[in-house]
Design an enzyme around this catalytic site. Structure first.
Site, PDB file in Angstrom:
ATOM      1  N   LYS A 100       0.578  45.210  35.834  1.00 38.70           N
ATOM      2  CA  LYS A 100      -0.345  46.112  36.538  1.00 38.70           C
ATOM      3  C   LYS A 100      -0.533  45.695  37.980  1.00 38.70           C
ATOM      4  O   LYS A 100      -0.614  46.533  38.875  1.00 38.70           O
ATOM      5  CB  LYS A 100      -1.706  46.171  35.826  1.00 38.70           C
ATOM      6  CG  LYS A 100      -1.637  46.966  34.541  1.00 38.70           C
ATOM      7  CD  LYS A 100      -2.988  47.297  33.973  1.00 38.70           C
ATOM      8  CE  LYS A 100      -2.804  48.135  32.709  1.00 38.70           C
ATOM      9  NZ  LYS A 100      -4.001  48.513  32.044  1.00 38.70           N
TER      10      LYS A 100
ATOM     11  N   LYS B 213       7.093  51.847  26.563  1.00 39.27           N
ATOM     12  CA  LYS B 213       6.064  52.224  25.568  1.00 39.27           C
ATOM     13  C   LYS B 213       5.446  53.573  25.950  1.00 39.27           C
ATOM     14  O   LYS B 213       5.275  53.875  27.135  1.00 39.27           O
ATOM     15  CB  LYS B 213       5.059  51.061  25.517  1.00 39.27           C
ATOM     16  CG  LYS B 213       3.618  51.384  25.477  1.00 39.27           C
ATOM     17  CD  LYS B 213       2.742  50.155  25.589  1.00 39.27           C
ATOM     18  CE  LYS B 213       1.681  50.482  26.627  1.00 39.27           C
ATOM     19  NZ  LYS B 213       0.337  50.091  26.386  1.00 39.27           N
TER      20      LYS B 213
ATOM     21  N   LYS C 130      -0.667  56.859  27.797  1.00 43.74           N
ATOM     22  CA  LYS C 130      -1.497  58.009  28.135  1.00 43.74           C
ATOM     23  C   LYS C 130      -1.464  58.287  29.629  1.00 43.74           C
ATOM     24  O   LYS C 130      -1.902  59.330  30.074  1.00 43.74           O
ATOM     25  CB  LYS C 130      -2.930  57.792  27.644  1.00 43.74           C
ATOM     26  CG  LYS C 130      -3.659  56.559  28.178  1.00 43.74           C
ATOM     27  CD  LYS C 130      -5.116  56.615  27.796  1.00 43.74           C
ATOM     28  CE  LYS C 130      -5.773  55.347  27.322  1.00 43.74           C
ATOM     29  NZ  LYS C 130      -5.691  54.158  28.132  1.00 43.74           N
TER      30      LYS C 130
END
Ligand code: ATP
Ligand code: LTN
Length: 323
Positions: free
Chosen positions: A115, A197, A200
């Protein structure tokens, strides 16, 4: 005398809507465990603010996720549902645990590395401290079990280390929790890039099956899912990740084993298989979507339920640890 049930705590970050990876990797396991455990399921809104949020959107996603838990089968009569920021003990314990966390061990977290590299401009200390807040979420309830998808394994390991360190330096205070990572479906992959992966937050809408997708959207996303160039239907995650991901979805929706699925499609091709997966997913997701729409039409009921959940959650650490 009534024996105390073991405790579960888990949660999802309301950075967007629920998708099928949350259902398969996390929520359906919560549903399966809710009778045997004392369960606390939260909406992790404090985790969401590590990235800038539009307040109205964050509030909407927070209620969406709470309604989604119930639509997926969580019984609010059996489980405590609440919003993380409504229970101040989470952030209080975070500070104590922060003072117990080495800079080195926090820097090693792969999710932090990913991130912070991706958004180097909006990087902040919250992204670094995120796993310590997650450890506090768990330890404050003396949770025995934490059902999560496989991407959270490392955060659970940190939680266990912090609990053991604290217990060793002071006195036996925290239960050392076990992760519960399902044997299949712990990592549902993107429909557009099976090496990644499913998320959302994917920019490509087609990569993710959202729990409120229409029947046609579900069919179309499955039909367009990226697969390899093989012809037969065979489970092989290493060499045929796209096909194997679809087989995992089909297995979840039908309960059939991979061997049974392979047998069912002998002599048939990807076209027939994708059509069957699309229909099976519509069958699984339609009742969830319908229940979700119904629940979401009554925000007062959701707010009341979450306020009650926050009150119970607030007094739980007091009886478990603080007093
Ligand atoms: P963010 O990127 O916003 O931090 P995330 O998708 O990594 O979010 P959450 O949305 O908070 O994380 O995940 C909630 C739960 O769903 C966790 O238990 C996580 O392991 C599980 N989960 C998330 N994505 C998947 C997936 N693709 N497959 C299986 N489980 C998943
Ligand atoms: N970080 C988790 C969400 C989360 C969580 C928790 C999961 C926050 N606190 C406590 C289990 C237990 C994630 O999946 N991104």
């Amino acid at each position: 005398m009534e024996t105390k049930k073991p405790v579960i705590l888990s949660g999802i970050t309301p950075s967007n809507k629920l998708m099928i990876g949350h259902y398969i990797g996390a929520i359906r396991n919560w549903v399966a465990l809710q009778n045997e455990y004392e369960c606390f399921f939260m909406v992790a809104d404090l985790h969401a603010i590590t990235v800038r949020q539009n307040p109205a959107e964050l509030r909407r996603h927070t209620l969406d996720i709470a309604a989604g838990y119930i639509a997926c089968g969580i019984d609010p009569e059996k489980c405590v549902l609440f919003i993380q920021s409504h229970v101040p003990e989470h952030t209080q314990l975070t500070w104590a645990l922060t003072c117990f966390t080495g800079m080195g061990e926090a820097s090693k977290m792969t999710q932090y590395k990913d991130k912070s590299q991706k958004n180097s401009e909006s990087n902040n200390v919250g992204i670094f401290a995120y796993p310590i807040l997650m450890a506090a979420d768990i330890l404050v309830y003396q949770a025995d079990l934490v059902p999560v998808g496989d991407d959270q394994k490392q955060h659970l390991e940190l939680t266990r280390n912090l609990a053991e360190r604290f217990n060793f330096h002071y006195s036996p205070t925290f239960t050392v929790p076990e992760p519960f990572i399902p044997p299949t479906g712990a990592r549902i992959m993107s429909l557009q890039d099976p090496m990644k992966k499913m998320s959302k937050s994917d920019e490509n809408e087609k990569a993710t099956l959202f729990l409120d997708d229409s029947d046609d959207a579900i069919r179309s996303k499955i039909k367009r899912a990226v697969t390899d160039s093989g012809t037969d239907i065979r489970f092989d995650e290493k060499n045929r990740p796209g096909l194997s991901n679809l087989m995992t979805l089909y297995h979840t929706a039908t309960g059939r084993t991979f061997a049974e699925i392979e047998k069912e499609f002998i002599g048939l091709g990807y076209g027939e298989f994708k059509e069957a997966v699309g229909e099976a997913m519509v069958g699984l997701m339609r009742p969830i979507r319908e229940r979700f729409i119904e629940l979401r039409s009554d925000p007062t009921m959701l707010h009341d339920l979450l306020a009650k959940g926050a009150f119970i959650s607030h007094i739980t650490p007091c009886t478990n640890i603080l007093c």
